[in-house]
Enzyme design. Structure first.
Site, PDB file in Angstrom:
ATOM      1  N   LYS A   1       0.650  -1.221  -0.210  1.00 28.26           N
ATOM      2  CA  LYS A   1      -0.008   0.187  -0.130  1.00 28.26           C
ATOM      3  C   LYS A   1       1.009   0.907  -0.123  1.00 28.26           C
ATOM      4  CE  LYS A   1      -3.552   2.185   2.547  1.00 28.26           C
ATOM      5  NZ  LYS A   1      -4.564   2.035   3.815  1.00 28.26           N
TER       6      LYS A   1
ATOM      7  N   SER B 272      -9.725   2.012   3.069  1.00 29.89           N
ATOM      8  CA  SER B 272      -8.781   2.783   1.853  1.00 29.89           C
ATOM      9  C   SER B 272      -7.701   1.709   1.301  1.00 29.89           C
ATOM     10  CB  SER B 272      -7.513   3.556   2.226  1.00 29.89           C
ATOM     11  OG  SER B 272      -6.622   3.075   3.503  1.00 29.89           O
TER      12      SER B 272
ATOM     13  N   SER C  46     -10.211  -0.712   7.044  1.00 29.72           N
ATOM     14  CA  SER C  46      -9.201  -0.494   5.667  1.00 29.72           C
ATOM     15  C   SER C  46      -8.414  -1.458   4.796  1.00 29.72           C
ATOM     16  CB  SER C  46      -9.210   1.253   5.755  1.00 29.72           C
ATOM     17  OG  SER C  46      -9.197   2.502   5.788  1.00 29.72           O
TER      18      SER C  46
END
Ligand SMILES: [Mg+2]
Ligand SMILES: [Zn+2]
Lengths: 487, 96, 479
Positions: free
Chosen positions: A79, A154, A178
């Site tokens: 990420k 996210s 997330s």
């Protein structure tokens, strides 16, 4: 070799060790899939093909010599809020579009040390603020099951990349859901560790008392393997906990019989999609079949978790993001008139709409006259929620329920109203407020869209959560389904 | 509770965020809704409940030995800086 | 009695003498090239986290124990949020509601010799900011973050001082204390010890505080005194002319000798403090606190009392000699060599030595005149090798040449004449040369005795033993 992408992390690591295929071959195949999917999914912000292939060649040499770690030669993706030395770390923000980290996050370094090869950085909601991956400066990520839908957020880029089998595993972070929410919406397994279990060093902070890293992969076994390598004490993080990390992989096959599962009454509320609920209840029946005992438990303060979160997380983020001021790194506006203009325009231009909204919310709840009513009050309610969880875990071993109220929704469907968007995390936020380990595992489909079962454990009971998830995955094959376009 | 344009302006100013004229009504509307939403916390009875600032209560701060472990890497660190000279980060002239 | 009463409270920032910063492993040494000592943590880089320095905690606890304060078992770091270019994270990590040191007190001696107790509200740990350099480059401000993250202890007094002199006495006492404890080098030029003064005035007899102004960053005792006096005058004039004091931050301009309003940092009053989620509560158990107590040195007040008791010094002399640990150590080393003359040692240390150090702008620890060397000189006075008067000459030569007393005495031939016949010979010569004065003396003009002493001293270059000379001269002049 064209089915390499269908193999799990565990299978690939074994295949590489057995020299059934090379890391160069595997990394090359993944890079090709990333490139082919990028226009449709937008899962990656940065792809580091050349260094990845060089690392793969090195991994092959190690493997040929019989050396290497548990993940040697296995491709993964990070990420884009994990700092990666020499590689842009953008956090999905214009603010950090030009930011190249001079150091590796602990998670990045640990996975590297275990032999994993990073293929690049995955797209995400800007500074991890979002539940649909629509707030990224680099544009939204699309759901591999249906490109008109969001992947969740996210960690949406990581979830989409794994769901489309671009990489077998990816890192993520979970501040209010997330990891689990996009894992559910993309039909993969996502596991968030106990707060303090995985080092936050090198994770760009959103809300420091809630942020925790974890893994996204097709199966619980893969998550166990990745998390085992990511977890552990780090002296550079004061909130890192110094207790030994059990071998999550070795624990997977422990028998489930007698496991006490608590069904969270507050999770089966009127906001839950009935078809989604049916899938979750089917999965619970599977557990019963495996010898687990189901009981209903109630956490009366839990319905307040979303308002608590939308005080605490913005408060912390308003302070954490103050360092982005256009002075030492990050975006700086053109021709500032004076210092104040430099601050205001650099930040006004560098941050997107949702980040600004949360920074302002946080500034407001901490400001003179509101601190007690909002921030302190929220931290008191947080204590009530935490006490609810502690009470529940005196009676049951794990808690289960849906991960999200509905399957993936359309791009743009919830962007107009922040509250509607925030309510997406209604089932996931509690675990963050209490710092608990939690996973989402695929447990069925509603109109061809994946559904997630959430499993929450007591502090540091990652092994128990993963073992429970693995048990379901031995009895069902939901986690092996791949979107048709990426099969 | 509706937040006024002035309140939005003062929050944005505290947070050093330049807002365009078009952004004002947007944030006025959404922040007002958020403030209403978090107002639900009022309903909870928290008498005698200590605020929880950290998810793992009972843990205490670890102390680091007093040792110098960092060396001069200002050139590498300043690669990301918008404007530097003579090893200094530069900003528009500050008048005290 | 003046119509106005001054009320002063001080916030002293003392830089803790750690090797590394409070939350990072960067060096704290002064004078490094710009940003050479600014690590990722000090720069507030994305993703990096603070980890607390054990030595900073021990030093703060040491201070707390030394001022008889409550060292809190549970203290919390908080963020003080504001934007400024030398504050890299956009917040300062400090302590707010729960500081590491709670209420304590410090005694100061006023000019009239009375002791006044000044209350300490609290002392807390925090990180320093960097430096903004406005003059190095035209049109821009340069930021050097070497100092960012340096550990500070902020010592906040009660508003209990009533004059600039009291404030200075208090600040000097704190300065003495932190240096005794070895927790701060006290170097004010380098900013290691500085204070903010909260100053207000009120009508005499009033029990309500007036509106205060905060004068920031005073880094010398002289500036503290001048700035407060100026500020008091300014406020009184303002009030007497019907104006009002506004609560604000002011800056002292040493060149102009006045304070002026700082361009107010916008919204400076809304720091949005909240507990720092990157740091956990600091929990100190009794064992830890006792382990720090065991390292406490003899404190200045204790030492002064002992000097009075053991060496028979006045409270004033004992106070002067214990103003710094180095001076007290020096004095004690001298006394050890002339144990029978502690008062003589005190006079020399506070007199000749202090004057010479002052003249050359040196510290007692500079090594210019080691205690053993001064002791060597005093031993020659005690054993009558030289007189006290000659000793001053020897001292000056020792100071200039960096030599031992004996070497100077030998090379300059300053050894006292104690040979009776030698002194008698000189007396005879002097009497022979001055028959008129001799006659007058013998006729009853007693005060001519001094004339003869002077003449003999002159003839012996002052080396005649004064006591012997007295005795022999009386005998001879008497016929
Ligand atoms: Mg202060
Ligand atoms: Zn301070």
């Amino acid at each position: 070799m064209s089915d390499l992408h269908r193999q799990s992390v565990t299978q690939l690591a074994a295949g590489l060790r057995a020299r059934r295929f090379s890391s160069v071959e595997l990394v090359g195949a993944c890079l090709a899939r990333i490139e082919a999917s990028q226009a449709a999914l937008n899962a990656f912000v940065t792809v580091t093909g050349e260094p990845a292939l060089a690392a793969a060649a090195q991994a092959d040499r190690l493997l040929a010599a019989g050396d290497g770690g548990p993940l040697t030669g296995v491709p993964i993706a990070h990420k884009d809020l994990f700092c990666t030395q020499g590689v842009r770390t953008s956090c999905g923000s214009r603010m950090l579009d030009n930011f190249v980290s001079p150091y590796d996050a602990t998670v990045v370094a640990k996975l590297k040390a275990a032999g994993a090869i990073s293929l690049g950085k995955t797209n995400m909601d800007e500074f991890a603020m979002g539940s649909s991956n629509e707030t990224s400066f680099y544009g939204p990520v699309r759901n591999p099951w249906n490109p008109a839908l969001v992947p969740g957020g996210s960690s949406g880029g990581s979830a989409a990349a794994v769901a489309a089998r671009l990489v077998p595993g990816a890192t993520g972070t979970d501040t209010g859901g997330s990891i689990r929410q996009p894992a559910a919406l993309c039909g993969i397994t996502g596991m968030k560790a106990t707060y303090g279990r995985v080092s936050r060093h090198g994770m760009v902070a959103f809300a420091s008392s809630l942020d925790q890293a974890g893994a996204l992969a097709p199966s619980a076994a893969d998550c166990a393997l990745l998390l085992r390598e990511m977890a552990g004490f780090d002296e550079r993080d004061s909130t890192s906990v110094d207790t030994p990390v059990p071998d999550y992989v070795a624990a997977l096959e422990q028998p489930l019989a007698g496991l006490k599962i608590g069904l969270l009454r507050e999770f089966f509320d009127k906001g839950l999609d009935p078809a989604y609920e049916r899938c979750v209840r089917e999965a619970l029946k599977v557990y019963e079949g495996l010898g687990a005992k189901l009981t209903e438990v109630s956490l009366p303060s839990l319905p307040l978790s979303v308002p608590v979160y939308y005080v605490v997380a913005p408060a912390e983020c308003s302070s954490n993001l103050a360092r982005f001021d256009g002075v030492r790194f990050g975006h700086r506006c053109e021709n500032p008139r004076d210092l104040n203009d430099l601050y205001r325009r650099s930040r006004g231009e560098g941050f997107g709409a949702e980040v600004k909204r949360r920074v302002m919310t946080g500034t407001y709840v901490l400001s003179a006259g509101y601190y007690d009513a909002y921030y302190l009050k929220a931290q008191r309610v947080r204590a009530l929620i935490n006490a609810d969880f502690i009470r529940a875990f005196k009676e049951v071993d794990v808690l289960m329920g849906p991960t999200t109220p509905t399957p993936a929704f359309a791009l743009g469907a919830k962007t107009a109203d922040p509250i509607t968007m925030y309510l997406n995390d209604i089932y996931t936020i509690g675990a963050n407020l209490a710092g608990l380990p939690a996973a989402s595992v695929p447990c069925g489909f509603v109109q061809d869209l994946p559904v997630g079962l959430q499993i929450v454990g007591p502090h540091f009971a990652e092994a128990r959560v993963l073992t429970a998830a693995h048990a379901l995955q031995r009895a069902t094959d939901w986690h092996t389904r791949v979107p048709r376009a990426y099969a | 509770m509706a937040l006024s344009r002035e309140q939005i302006a003062s929050i944005a100013s505290l947070a050093r965020l330049e807002l365009t004229p078009g952004e004002f009504p947007v944030y006025q509307e959404s922040l007002s809704r958020i403030v209403d939403f978090i107002g639900a916390l009022d309903r909870a009875d928290t008498t005698g409940v200590a605020p929880m600032a950290h998810p793992l209560p009972g843990l205490s701060q670890r102390l680091r030995p007093d040792a110098v472990t960092e060396s001069d890497r200002h050139e590498a660190y300043q690669q990301n800086a918008p404007q530097v000279a003579a090893g200094l980060y530069l900003v528009p002239k500050v008048i005290e | 009695m003046s119509a106005w009463e001054t009320v002063i409270g001080l916030e002293i920032h003392a830089q803790l003498a750690t090797r590394s910063k409070i939350f990072s492993g960067s060096a704290t040494a002064y004078g490094a090239p710009p940003n050479a000592q600014a690590s990722l943590v000090d720069l507030g880089y994305p993703g990096v986290l603070p980890v607390l320095n054990a030595a900073a905690v021990r030093m703060a606890v040491k201070l707390g124990l030394a001022i008889d304060a409550q060292v809190t078992a549970h203290s919390v770091f908080a963020r003080k949020n504001y934007f400024y270019p030398d504050l890299p994270k956009g917040y300062q990590i400090s302590q707010y509601e729960l500081p590491i040191v709670a209420k304590g007190a410090i005694d100061i001696v006023l000019e009239d010799g009375t002791v006044k107790r000044v209350g300490i509200t609290r002392a807390h740990l925090e990180e320093d900011a960097g430096k903004s350099l406005h003059e190095v480059l035209p049109g821009v401000t340069g930021i050097d973050l070497n100092r960012a993250g340096t550990p500070l202890v902020e010592i906040v007094s009660e508003p209990e001082m009533r004059s600039a002199k009291e404030a200075v006495a208090y600040m000097k006492k704190v300065h003495t204390l932190v240096r005794y404890l070895g927790i701060c080098d006290g170097n004010m030029q380098e900013g290691s010890f500085r204070c903010d003064a909260n100053v207000s005035v009120r009508r005499s007899g009033s029990d309500k505080f007036g509106t205060r102004a905060e004068i920031k960053n005073l880094n010398s005792f002289r500036f503290v005194e001048r700035a407060i006096n100026y500020e008091v005058e300014r406020q009184i004039e303002l009030l007497e002319s019907g104006g009002q004091v506004v609560q604000e931050t002011r800056l002292y301009d040493p060149d102009k000798g006045e304070t002026r309003s700082m361009r107010s940092k916008e919204e400076a009053n809304d720091y949005r403090y909240f507990p720092d989620p990157d740091l956990l509560p600091v929990e100190l158990d009794a064992a830890f606190i006792e382990s720090v107590r065991a390292t406490l040195p003899e404190l200045p007040d204790q030492k002064a009392a002992r000097f009075s008791r053991e060496h028979g010094l006045s409270a004033y002399d004992a106070g002067v000699l214990t103003a710094s640990r180095e001076l007290a150590d020096y004095y004690e080393a001298v006394v050890a060599a002339v144990p029978e003359e502690p008062k003589l040692a005190a006079n020399w240390v506070m007199g000749e030595l202090a004057a010479a150090l002052n003249r050359d702008n040196l510290e007692v620890g500079s090594g210019k005149l080691p205690a053993a060397r001064l002791a060597g000189l005093l031993q020659r006075i005690v054993d009558q090798t030289i007189s006290g008067k000659i000793a001053k000459e020897v001292f000056e030569a020792m100071w200039a040449q960096g030599a031992d007393a004996d070497a100077i005495i030998e090379s300059k031939g300053l050894r006292q004449i104690t040979d009776r016949s030698a002194i008698e010979r000189v007396i005879d010569e002097v009497m022979a040369k001055n028959p008129g004065q001799l006659a007058e003396y013998r006729a009853g003009k007693d005060k001519l005795f001094g004339f003869f002493v002077g003449q003999v001293m002159k003839a012996t270059d002052g080396k005649a033993n004064p006591a012997q000379l007295n005795e022999l001269l009386k005998k001879k002049l008497g016929g």
